[in-house]
Design an enzyme around this catalytic site. Structure first.
Site, PDB file in Angstrom:
ATOM      1  N   GLU A  26      -3.086   7.949  -2.913  1.00  0.00           N
ATOM      2  CA  GLU A  26      -2.596   6.572  -2.869  1.00  0.00           C
ATOM      3  C   GLU A  26      -1.286   6.459  -2.096  1.00  0.00           C
ATOM      4  O   GLU A  26      -1.043   5.458  -1.414  1.00  0.00           O
ATOM      5  CB  GLU A  26      -2.422   6.036  -4.298  1.00  0.00           C
ATOM      6  CG  GLU A  26      -3.702   5.997  -5.111  1.00  0.00           C
ATOM      7  CD  GLU A  26      -4.815   5.228  -4.414  1.00  0.00           C
ATOM      8  OE1 GLU A  26      -4.522   4.225  -3.746  1.00  0.00           O
ATOM      9  OE2 GLU A  26      -5.988   5.643  -4.539  1.00  0.00           O
ATOM     10  N   HIS A  29      -2.098   6.094   1.493  1.00  0.00           N
ATOM     11  CA  HIS A  29      -2.452   4.711   1.823  1.00  0.00           C
ATOM     12  C   HIS A  29      -1.189   3.868   2.039  1.00  0.00           C
ATOM     13  O   HIS A  29      -1.060   3.149   3.033  1.00  0.00           O
ATOM     14  CB  HIS A  29      -3.261   4.080   0.678  1.00  0.00           C
ATOM     15  CG  HIS A  29      -4.675   4.543   0.580  1.00  0.00           C
ATOM     16  ND1 HIS A  29      -5.526   4.622   1.668  1.00  0.00           N
ATOM     17  CD2 HIS A  29      -5.407   4.941  -0.499  1.00  0.00           C
ATOM     18  CE1 HIS A  29      -6.712   5.049   1.266  1.00  0.00           C
ATOM     19  NE2 HIS A  29      -6.665   5.254  -0.038  1.00  0.00           N
TER      20      HIS A  29
END
Length: 226
Positions: A26, A29
């Protein structure tokens, strides 16, 4: 699927993935989104490696039990990106690519461990190296599987965000309207193990490629150790 048949090493590897690799996934991202001009993830506190900021309870439990799972999606704003289409594609791919990188690095460590000579009769050293190698072996497999899983073009996985960038508007609207139904069907497929064979096949191909690309380690270790 027999959830109770998990060995200790697999459980340890998956817990490490939940606490370290899902946050890395994450974070990747959020980092790439910021590089593309979108600060939404950073302002939401997601540009961090803190697992508590990323872990989704359902996704974490599924990963622990099946090897496939997810974290809380990082919020992005394509309109804030300098090039929305390319930004969404690269931001979406950043997570799975971080898993593949983690798997590749782990495989390097694993192959180094395999080359360490163990004196005859040194059972303690053998047990330690064997245990560490087993965890890293599971770690490689889980990371590759997680990358392949997240590239499946089904909401809410990363692959769906990539696919949408290439679909006509009518198809995108249909997916958005049926998002919940698609997600439920996909969840059933995961729990029923229906996706195990195709995901395993693709994962094995990637593993063999990575293994081929790390063949130099054995030659280097043999040269160093004589």
């Amino acid at each position: 699927m027999n959830f109770l048949n998990l060995d200790l090493f697999t459980i340890v590897a998956r817990v490490i993935v939940i606490l370290l690799i899902l946050p890395l996934h994450e974070f990747a991202h959020a980092f790439v989104a910021k590089k593309c001009g979108d600060y939404t993830a950073e302002s939401s506190g997601r540009l961090t490696l803190n697992p508590f900021s990323h872990v989704d309870p359902v996704g974490a439990i599924l990963l622990l039990l099946t090897g496939f799972g997810w974290a809380k999606p990082v919020p992005i704003n394509p309109n804030a990106m300098r090039n929305p289409r390319k930004g969404v594609i690269w931001t979406s791919l950043a997570g799975p690519l971080s898993n593949l990188l983690a798997a590749f690095v782990s495989l390097i460590v694993l192959r180094v461990l395999y080359c360490i000579p163990i004196p005859a009769g040194n059972i303690a050293l053998y047990n330690v190296l064997s245990s560490v190698a087993t965890v890293f072996n599971c770690f490689v497999g889980v990371n590759i599987g997680l990358a392949v899983f997240n590239l499946i073009p089904v909401p809410p996985l990363d692959g769906s965000n990539v696919l949408i960038q290439f679909l006509p508007t009518r198809a995108v609207i249909w997916i958005q309207r049926n998002h919940m139904v698609i997600s439920v069907v996909f969840f059933v497929l995961i729990v029923s193990s229906a996706l195990n064979i195709p995901i395993s096949w693709v994962s094995n191909q990637i593993f063999h490629l990575f293994y081929f690309l790390t063949n130099w380690i054995e030659l280097l270790m043999n040269a160093i150790l004589g």
